[in-house]
Motif scaffolding. Structure first.
Motif, PDB file in Angstrom:
ATOM      1  N   ARG A  46       0.818  -1.211   0.000  1.00 25.42           N
ATOM      2  CA  ARG A  46       0.000   0.000   0.000  1.00 25.42           C
ATOM      3  C   ARG A  46       0.850   1.257   0.000  1.00 25.42           C
ATOM      4  NH1 ARG A  46      -4.991  -0.429   4.102  1.00 25.42           N
ATOM      5  NH2 ARG A  46      -5.755   1.230   2.710  1.00 25.42           N
ATOM      6  N   LEU A  47       1.951   1.239   0.738  1.00 23.68           N
ATOM      7  CA  LEU A  47       2.840   2.405   0.752  1.00 23.68           C
ATOM      8  C   LEU A  47       3.446   2.641  -0.628  1.00 23.68           C
ATOM      9  CD1 LEU A  47       4.688   1.938   4.179  1.00 23.68           C
ATOM     10  CD2 LEU A  47       3.102   3.782   3.573  1.00 23.68           C
ATOM     11  N   ARG A  48       3.798   1.587  -1.315  1.00 29.22           N
ATOM     12  CA  ARG A  48       4.356   1.718  -2.661  1.00 29.22           C
ATOM     13  C   ARG A  48       3.320   2.268  -3.633  1.00 29.22           C
ATOM     14  NH1 ARG A  48       7.421  -3.964  -1.780  1.00 29.22           N
ATOM     15  NH2 ARG A  48       9.462  -3.134  -1.135  1.00 29.22           N
ATOM     16  N   TYR A  57       1.243   4.413  -2.984  1.00 29.03           N
ATOM     17  CA  TYR A  57       1.177   5.854  -2.738  1.00 29.03           C
ATOM     18  C   TYR A  57       2.499   6.551  -3.076  1.00 29.03           C
ATOM     19  CZ  TYR A  57      -3.449   5.969  -0.607  1.00 29.03           C
ATOM     20  OH  TYR A  57      -4.800   5.923  -0.391  1.00 29.03           O
ATOM     21  N   HIS A 100       5.726   5.677  -2.274  1.00 26.07           N
ATOM     22  CA  HIS A 100       6.857   5.591  -1.356  1.00 26.07           C
ATOM     23  C   HIS A 100       7.795   4.456  -1.754  1.00 26.07           C
ATOM     24  CE1 HIS A 100       5.224   8.511   1.487  1.00 26.07           C
ATOM     25  NE2 HIS A 100       4.048   7.915   1.360  1.00 26.07           N
ATOM     26  N   VAL A 120      10.005   1.701  -0.379  1.00 30.29           N
ATOM     27  CA  VAL A 120       9.953   1.012   0.915  1.00 30.29           C
ATOM     28  C   VAL A 120      10.971  -0.122   0.954  1.00 30.29           C
ATOM     29  CG1 VAL A 120       8.488  -0.192   2.565  1.00 30.29           C
ATOM     30  CG2 VAL A 120       7.488   1.519   1.041  1.00 30.29           C
ATOM     31  N   LEU A 167      -0.497   7.336   6.980  1.00 25.51           N
ATOM     32  CA  LEU A 167      -0.081   8.234   5.900  1.00 25.51           C
ATOM     33  C   LEU A 167      -0.090   9.689   6.363  1.00 25.51           C
ATOM     34  CD1 LEU A 167      -1.791   6.975   2.616  1.00 25.51           C
ATOM     35  CD2 LEU A 167       0.637   6.894   3.205  1.00 25.51           C
TER      36      LEU A 167
END
Length: 212
Positions: A14-16, A18, A20, A22, A101
């Motif tokens: 999920r961070l990727r 958005y 980011h 990671v 986030l």
């Protein structure tokens, strides 16, 4: 750094999404060798090899990297210990992804809060260097987190004024906060400075820089 595989994999995905970049490590020892190039460290305090608070202390002793501590332990004492160990923020499991986030974004916005003012503020034995973002007391360095520095600096630039809680929240924390956020950080700062007299509580109004 999330110690649980079931939680880590979907979080990284999920961070990727958005945008980011990671990287994950699974213990405190590899974390101490990998954080150097990071803008922000998401640190799970329940680690298999080292105490998470000690990992946080070592990161803070060597660098100014932003750190968000993540743990299932959510008492006030746990939060104070995490902040005193050098964490910039403290997130209790289970937490929402959007909250994570928001906290990440708010923390990164605050990194250069006082960079525009390179002045050095001296109040008795207390010295606050805004350019270096360094606090010292009686000539000895006091290790503070980003939020603690921003809070102390905000009080120090207007020492004769009582700074309202609302002003502190908007300036230091932006739109992400909880009811005990200020009190927890004030308590941590007083402990690091060795006296509650350094930060005076004006009941019903806010806080003012004092002099121990």
């Amino acid at each position: 750094m999330e110690s649980n595989d079931e939680d880590a994999d979907p979080l990284m995905t999920r961070l990727r999404r958005y945008g980011h970049h990671v990287e994950r490590v699974t213990g405190g020892i590899p974390a101490l060798g990998a954080y150097g190039g990071a803008d922000l460290v998401l640190l799970d305090l329940e680690l298999p090899d080292l105490d998470g608070l000690e990992v946080c202390r070592q990161i803070r002793a060597e660098a100014d990297t932003a750190v968000i501590a993540v743990t299932a332990r959510g008492t006030e004492l746990d939060r104070v210990l995490g902040l005193r160990a050098g964490a910039d923020d403290y997130l209790v499991k289970p937490y929402g992804f959007q909250e994570l986030l928001a906290r990440m974004e708010a923390l990164m916005r605050r990194v250069h809060l006082s960079a525009a003012d390179p002045s050095v503020i001296v109040r008795g034995p207390l010295r606050i260097d805004a350019a270096a973002r360094r606090v010292s007391l009686d000539g000895r360095r006091v290790d503070v987190t980003r939020k603690e520095f921003d809070l102390l600096y905000l009080l120090a630039v207007q020492p004769r004024n009582v700074v309202p809680r609302k002003t502190i929240m908007q300036t230091v924390w932006g739109d992400v906060w909880s009811r005990r956020t200020i009190d927890t950080h004030i308590s941590s700062l007083r402990g690091k400075l060795g006296s509650s007299d350094w930060i005076r509580n004006v009941r019903g109004v806010g806080f003012q820089l004092g002099c121990a």
